[in-house]
Design an enzyme around this catalytic site. Structure first.
Site, mmCIF file in Angstrom:
data_model
loop_
_atom_site.group_PDB
_atom_site.id
_atom_site.type_symbol
_atom_site.label_atom_id
_atom_site.label_comp_id
_atom_site.label_asym_id
_atom_site.label_seq_id
_atom_site.Cartn_x
_atom_site.Cartn_y
_atom_site.Cartn_z
ATOM 1 N N GLY A 205 0.772 -14.394 -1.255
ATOM 2 C CA GLY A 205 0.145 -13.179 -0.749
ATOM 3 C C GLY A 205 -1.361 -13.313 -0.857
ATOM 4 C CD GLN B 93 -6.549 -12.316 -3.570
ATOM 5 O OE1 GLN B 93 -5.629 -11.918 -2.877
ATOM 6 N NE2 GLN B 93 -6.378 -13.236 -4.510
ATOM 7 C CB CYS C 242 -4.105 -13.790 -9.102
ATOM 8 S SG CYS C 242 -5.289 -13.026 -7.971
ATOM 9 C CG LEU C 243 -3.872 -17.538 -4.012
ATOM 10 C CD1 LEU C 243 -3.839 -17.271 -2.522
ATOM 11 C CD2 LEU C 243 -3.571 -19.001 -4.311
ATOM 12 C CG HIS D 210 -0.682 -9.609 -7.135
ATOM 13 N ND1 HIS D 210 -0.747 -10.251 -8.357
ATOM 14 C CD2 HIS D 210 -1.758 -10.050 -6.421
ATOM 15 C CE1 HIS D 210 -1.822 -11.035 -8.373
ATOM 16 N NE2 HIS D 210 -2.450 -10.940 -7.207
ATOM 17 C CD GLU D 211 -1.359 -9.955 -2.511
ATOM 18 O OE1 GLU D 211 -2.593 -9.813 -2.504
ATOM 19 O OE2 GLU D 211 -0.798 -10.938 -3.032
ATOM 20 C CG HIS E 233 -5.809 -8.305 -5.025
ATOM 21 N ND1 HIS E 233 -6.813 -8.762 -5.843
ATOM 22 C CD2 HIS E 233 -4.832 -9.235 -5.084
ATOM 23 C CE1 HIS E 233 -6.453 -9.924 -6.378
ATOM 24 N NE2 HIS E 233 -5.247 -10.240 -5.941
HETATM 25 ZN ZN LIG Z 1 -4.124 -11.834 -6.446
#
Ligand SMILES: [Zn+2]
Length: 182
Positions: free
Chosen positions: A46, A51, A89-90, A131-132, A135
């Site tokens: 995701g 991000q 998480c990226l 999670h998204e 963000h």
């Molecule tokens: Zn993330």
């Protein structure tokens, strides 16, 4: 392909609540494409617009071979919680921690053409939606950890090679997060 640099923890854009999308235009479709390309390249399960430095309420997901996106999401969570599921998480390359999340989530929003969409997810898909959407509110997965895990996370972040780099210079290993990075 329009792969964008992924912002790392410490970049203020990750702590800034995103604005709702108003114009479902060509620029929005380009944003969805950039998010999709960047997520698939990482690879991640995701990716949320902040991000890649864009303060709009848009995210993409790729879970169980289902690829999609959601705009202006609104979540309805089931009561049952998975306390132990590992999450990454990226924007925190290489790190995962057991993160409590509702096992079921219904996400309502819009597609890039402005049509209403309702998505239902369980397990990793539900985790991804939570999670998204976090963000988009400037909330990060480390905020969801219990106090013990959060201490471990802060230590690991301090020791991470990318710690303190606000410039997006790290190309992470696809294996580092077992494909669970969001
Ligand atoms: Zn993330």
């Amino acid at each position: 392909m329009a792969i964008q640099p992924i912002r790392l923890f410490g970049d203020p854009v990750l702590r800034t609540p995103a604005e709702p999308v108003v114009d479902f235009d060509k620029e929005l479709r380009k944003l969805v494409k950039d998010l999709t390309d960047t997520m698939m390249d990482a690879p991640g399960a995701g990716l949320a617009a902040p991000q890649i430095g864009v303060g709009l309420r848009v995210f993409t997901y790729y879970v169980d071979e289902q690829l999609g996106h959601l705009i202006n999401p609104d979540l309805d969570l089931g009561g049952e919680v998975d306390e132990e599921g590992e999450e990454g998480c990226l924007s925190f390359p290489g790190l995962t921690f057991p993160t409590p999340r509702a096992i079921r989530a219904v996400a309502k929003g819009f597609n890039m053409h402005g049509e209403p969409v309702t998505l239902e997810g369980t397990d990793l898909m539900a985790r991804c939606f939570q999670h998204e959407t976090d963000h988009l509110d400037g909330v990060l997965f480390i905020d969801r950890l219990d106090s013990k895990q959060r201490k471990l996370a802060m230590k690991a972040i301090r020791e991470a090679e990318w710690s303190g780099l606000s410039a997006p210079v790290v190309k992470i290993s696809p294996h580092a997060t077992q494909g669970r990075a969001l």
